[in-house]
Design a protein around this motif. Sequence first.
Motif, PDB file in Angstrom:
ATOM      1  N   ARG A   1       3.883   0.872  -9.553  1.00 44.35           N
ATOM      2  CA  ARG A   1       2.720  -0.134 -10.117  1.00 44.35           C
ATOM      3  C   ARG A   1       2.161   0.327 -11.330  1.00 44.35           C
ATOM      4  O   ARG A   1       1.728  -0.135 -12.326  1.00 44.35           O
TER       5      ARG A   1
ATOM      6  N   ALA B   1       2.548   2.285  -5.410  1.00 47.79           N
ATOM      7  CA  ALA B   1       1.594   2.508  -6.194  1.00 47.79           C
ATOM      8  C   ALA B   1       1.705   3.379  -7.390  1.00 47.79           C
ATOM      9  O   ALA B   1       1.564   3.091  -8.507  1.00 47.79           O
TER      10      ALA B   1
ATOM     11  N   THR C   1       0.779  -1.233   0.014  1.00 48.56           N
ATOM     12  CA  THR C   1       0.160   0.156   0.023  1.00 48.56           C
ATOM     13  C   THR C   1       0.973   1.499   0.054  1.00 48.56           C
ATOM     14  O   THR C   1       0.086   2.417  -0.096  1.00 48.56           O
TER      15      THR C   1
ATOM     16  N   PRO D   1       2.559   4.399  -1.030  1.00 49.49           N
ATOM     17  CA  PRO D   1       2.229   5.081  -2.086  1.00 49.49           C
ATOM     18  C   PRO D   1       3.327   5.182  -3.187  1.00 49.49           C
ATOM     19  O   PRO D   1       2.902   5.414  -4.443  1.00 49.49           O
TER      20      PRO D   1
END
Length: 187
Positions: free
Chosen positions: A125, A122, A117, A119
Amino acid sequence: MSMEATRRRLTEKQADTVDRLTRAAMEVLSREGFAGLTVRMVAASAGVGTATAYTYFSSKEHLVAELFWRRLAATPAPDNEGLDSKERVVAVLRQTAMLVADEPALAGAVTSALLGTDPDVAHLRLRIGSEIRQRLIDALGAEADLDLVETLELLYAGALVRAGMGYASYAEIADRLEKSALLALRD
């Protein structure tokens, strides 16, 4: 090869530090596994302070995701000359699935890291997903059906999670991914 960092733009000296950290991360990961990897260990192995390492990487997940991103970005898309769109798609999926096949410690770590999780993870990703999506679109050609692209992305993501969970080797997963992609690509 110099790459832009995921957290900020880097000077040449900073880029060298990030390169040392990512190389050290691979060494520590190979020795300790993902569970044993810490940013502190990587910093020590790279010869930099822990605070310096955290300047560039917010977590061990971020560091491992960066390793995978760098591996993907440094790997040119497969040579597609003379191949039809199905063969091009299969080549892209196989190549991407096999990026970490020879490094079991990295392979399992990438799955865990990308599901995190953080950031910064993310952000990576999204970069990784965008790169894979573009390679699939390029393989399908100018008239790529975006629903088909999404289906292929789902196949790829599911295959890598299965490999990361140890259901099969990455080579076996790449074979299964090829079969699944060919089913999705039927006329």
